[in-house]
Design a protein around this motif. Structure first.
Motif, PDB file in Angstrom:
ATOM      1  N   CYS A  30       0.889  -1.060  -0.068  1.00  0.00           N
ATOM      2  CA  CYS A  30      -0.075   0.089   0.159  1.00  0.00           C
ATOM      3  C   CYS A  30       0.808   1.271   0.074  1.00  0.00           C
ATOM      4  O   CYS A  30       1.902   1.428   0.832  1.00  0.00           O
ATOM      5  CB  CYS A  30      -0.958   0.167   1.242  1.00  0.00           C
ATOM      6  SG  CYS A  30      -1.962   1.324   1.509  1.00  0.00           S
ATOM      7  N   MET A  31       0.816   2.242  -0.837  1.00  0.00           N
ATOM      8  CA  MET A  31       1.461   3.273  -1.201  1.00  0.00           C
ATOM      9  C   MET A  31       1.060   4.480  -0.417  1.00  0.00           C
ATOM     10  O   MET A  31       1.495   5.325   0.451  1.00  0.00           O
ATOM     11  CB  MET A  31       1.497   3.704  -2.380  1.00  0.00           C
ATOM     12  CG  MET A  31       2.428   5.047  -2.634  1.00  0.00           C
ATOM     13  SD  MET A  31       2.818   5.502  -4.470  1.00  0.00           S
ATOM     14  CE  MET A  31       3.764   4.113  -4.843  1.00  0.00           C
ATOM     15  N   ARG A  32      -0.381   4.645  -0.415  1.00  0.00           N
ATOM     16  CA  ARG A  32      -1.056   5.772   0.272  1.00  0.00           C
ATOM     17  C   ARG A  32      -2.160   5.559   1.318  1.00  0.00           C
ATOM     18  O   ARG A  32      -3.146   4.393   1.000  1.00  0.00           O
ATOM     19  CB  ARG A  32      -1.667   6.705  -0.569  1.00  0.00           C
ATOM     20  CG  ARG A  32      -0.712   7.343  -1.413  1.00  0.00           C
ATOM     21  CD  ARG A  32      -1.121   8.237  -2.585  1.00  0.00           C
ATOM     22  NE  ARG A  32      -0.325   8.476  -3.624  1.00  0.00           N
ATOM     23  CZ  ARG A  32      -0.378   9.457  -4.747  1.00  0.00           C
ATOM     24  NH1 ARG A  32      -1.864   9.718  -4.811  1.00  0.00           N
ATOM     25  NH2 ARG A  32       0.531   9.748  -5.288  1.00  0.00           N
ATOM     26  N   ALA A  45      -6.617  -0.693   5.477  1.00  0.00           N
ATOM     27  CA  ALA A  45      -8.100  -0.401   5.725  1.00  0.00           C
ATOM     28  C   ALA A  45      -8.473   0.700   4.832  1.00  0.00           C
ATOM     29  O   ALA A  45      -9.706   0.538   4.660  1.00  0.00           O
ATOM     30  CB  ALA A  45      -8.478  -0.330   6.945  1.00  0.00           C
ATOM     31  N   LYS A  46      -7.671   1.600   4.617  1.00  0.00           N
ATOM     32  CA  LYS A  46      -7.991   2.789   3.808  1.00  0.00           C
ATOM     33  C   LYS A  46      -6.963   3.127   2.798  1.00  0.00           C
ATOM     34  O   LYS A  46      -6.452   4.172   2.871  1.00  0.00           O
ATOM     35  CB  LYS A  46      -8.376   4.035   4.843  1.00  0.00           C
ATOM     36  CG  LYS A  46      -9.563   3.973   5.421  1.00  0.00           C
ATOM     37  CD  LYS A  46      -9.694   5.286   6.512  1.00  0.00           C
ATOM     38  CE  LYS A  46     -11.142   5.030   7.395  1.00  0.00           C
ATOM     39  NZ  LYS A  46     -11.563   6.188   7.961  1.00  0.00           N
ATOM     40  N   ALA A  47      -6.793   2.240   1.905  1.00  0.00           N
ATOM     41  CA  ALA A  47      -5.651   2.368   1.111  1.00  0.00           C
ATOM     42  C   ALA A  47      -6.189   3.174  -0.192  1.00  0.00           C
ATOM     43  O   ALA A  47      -7.345   3.254  -0.565  1.00  0.00           O
ATOM     44  CB  ALA A  47      -5.507   0.954   0.478  1.00  0.00           C
ATOM     45  N   ARG A  48      -5.042   3.787  -0.816  1.00  0.00           N
ATOM     46  CA  ARG A  48      -5.416   4.864  -1.982  1.00  0.00           C
ATOM     47  C   ARG A  48      -4.751   4.159  -3.279  1.00  0.00           C
ATOM     48  O   ARG A  48      -5.364   3.878  -4.376  1.00  0.00           O
ATOM     49  CB  ARG A  48      -5.069   6.133  -1.786  1.00  0.00           C
ATOM     50  CG  ARG A  48      -5.853   6.961  -0.748  1.00  0.00           C
ATOM     51  CD  ARG A  48      -5.198   8.319  -0.447  1.00  0.00           C
ATOM     52  NE  ARG A  48      -6.076   9.317   0.351  1.00  0.00           N
ATOM     53  CZ  ARG A  48      -6.136   8.980   1.804  1.00  0.00           C
ATOM     54  NH1 ARG A  48      -5.074   8.481   2.208  1.00  0.00           N
ATOM     55  NH2 ARG A  48      -7.008  10.060   2.535  1.00  0.00           N
ATOM     56  N   VAL A  49      -3.572   3.790  -3.102  1.00  0.00           N
ATOM     57  CA  VAL A  49      -2.899   3.075  -4.117  1.00  0.00           C
ATOM     58  C   VAL A  49      -2.399   1.684  -3.667  1.00  0.00           C
ATOM     59  O   VAL A  49      -1.466   1.638  -2.596  1.00  0.00           O
ATOM     60  CB  VAL A  49      -1.622   4.025  -4.730  1.00  0.00           C
ATOM     61  CG1 VAL A  49      -0.846   3.149  -5.502  1.00  0.00           C
ATOM     62  CG2 VAL A  49      -2.353   5.266  -5.256  1.00  0.00           C
TER      63      VAL A  49
END
Length: 392
Positions: free
Chosen positions: A270-272, A276-280
């Motif tokens: 996970c980058m961002r 649980a609340k991944a963006r990328v």
């Protein structure tokens, strides 16, 4: 002089018709006749006076009406007012289509501010094929001031995140069919489209509150590694960018010591945001036998674009982290009027695929790719490309 007297005769005829009509009609004709009298005096004094080309309809009970007379009189005063607003100086400022909205502003707010503050008129292109704004003003100084104002707006817009990147330097990996197949199977498994109606996160059906839908997955045929993002807002800059990449081709090959470059893709991270609340969500890249060489080659490309003035300073300074994006919440498509979620729950996906080995692949070339435009093979439109060393 003769044309003016002829028009006076027509007004006299209209007067005969208007004598029994509304006060509004009489008022308009009275004002118009005063204008013509002034024009005749000016002509006798040999003063050049601009008059409008107006065809006054012959009025009679059988063919005209009170509405016709009033409409023609109103037309004169509207046209005369417009002609007085047009300045004697003008200039055209080249503004690419992608930047016109910044000069216009929301609801025309920026355009109105410039026109009222400087006292000019901005004429925007009538079609998408045109890319310039015409400035009309009463003086050369006002036109120049407006032109400078527009240039400042463009410079600020380019640096603003409101203007999206148009191109980028990519290392295509979608050229490998087996990788495309693996990515497609991954998406179908996660979305539960294998015919069993279940997802790949431990066998539990996906829920809408996880924020996962097909739109946030990167299309397999677009899979790549990104080297540098660019904002090339006109054709001149695109041409310059193609020349820059071609010019550094030999330097890139030398930086790679003329050796083929292989990368291994393994796992998911996970980058961002949190899991649980991944963006990328992306797969890390391992360069086999020469990571420093590849990073050096990419740095040569970045520096060449920086020297050419084609990359933003903040992007040129950014440390390169090669990665293959597989999911990005930013790409989510709006399906209704509800707020678009900027994250998704990746915990189940990482649990299932966190250690997946996607395979080993050869990087064959670097592209100057255009975003939102695609070639027949499904990959981003290639403006130009340079080859990487082949198998030894």
């Amino acid at each position: 002089m003769i044309a003016t007297r002829s028009l006076m005769i027509r007004v006299d005829r209209a007067w005969k018709f208007a004598n029994t009509r509304s006060p509004r009609t009489i008022q308009l004709l009275d004002s118009f006749q005063g204008f013509l009298n002034t024009s005749i005096v000016d002509c006798n004094n040999k003063v050049k006076t601009k008059t409008m080309d107006c065809v006054w309809r012959r009025s009679c009970a059988a063919s005209s009406s009170q509405h016709d007379v009033e409409a023609e009189a109103e037309k004169h005063f509207v046209d005369k007012g417009k002609s007085n607003k047009i300045g004697s100086h003008s200039a055209k400022v080249e503004v690419p289509a992608s930047l016109l909205r910044f000069v216009k502003g929301k609801g025309g707010s920026v355009q109105k501010e410039i026109e009222e503050e400087i006292g000019v008129k901005l004429i925007f292109p009538s079609s998408k094929r045109e890319n310039g704004i015409v400035i009309e003003g009463a003086s050369a100084e006002s036109v120049k001031e407006a032109s400078n104002k527009i240039q400042v707006i463009i410079e600020e817009a380019v640096k603003s995140p409101n203007l999206d990147y148009s191109h980028f330097i990519s290392l295509p990996l979608a050229i490998h069919p087996d990788l495309v197949d693996k990515l497609t199977d991954f998406q179908n498994s996660v979305l539960g489209n294998l015919g069993c109606g279940q997802s790949g996160n431990g066998g539990a059906p996906l829920k809408s509150d996880l924020g996962i839908d097909r739109s946030i997955f990167i299309k397999p045929k677009l899979f790549h590694l990104t080297v540098l993002m660019l904002k090339l807002w006109n054709n001149e800059r695109v041409v310059k960018a193609t020349e820059v990449l071609q010019r550094v081709s030999s330097k890139v090959v030398n930086a790679l010591e003329n050796r083929p470059v292989y990368v291994r893709l393994k796992g998911l991270e996970c980058m961002r945001g949190s899991m649980a609340k991944a963006r990328v969500l992306y797969t890390p890249v391992e360069v086999i036998g020469g990571e420093d060489l590849l990073l050096h080659a990419c740095q040569i490309i970045t520096e060449a674009y920086a020297e050419a003035g084609l990359v933003l300073e903040k992007d040129a300074r950014q440390k390169l982290k090669l990665h293959g994006t597989v999911m990005n919440a930013k790409h989510r498509k709006r399906t209704d009027r509800r707020k678009i979620s900027d994250s998704f729950d990746a915990r189940g996906i990482v649990k299932q695929y966190g250690s997946k080995d996607w395979g080993k692949y050869l990087i064959r070339e670097a592209h100057l790719s255009q975003r939102f435009v695609y070639d027949e093979n499904g990959y981003y439109h290639c403006c130009t490309s340079i080859p990487f060393p082949k198998n030894s």
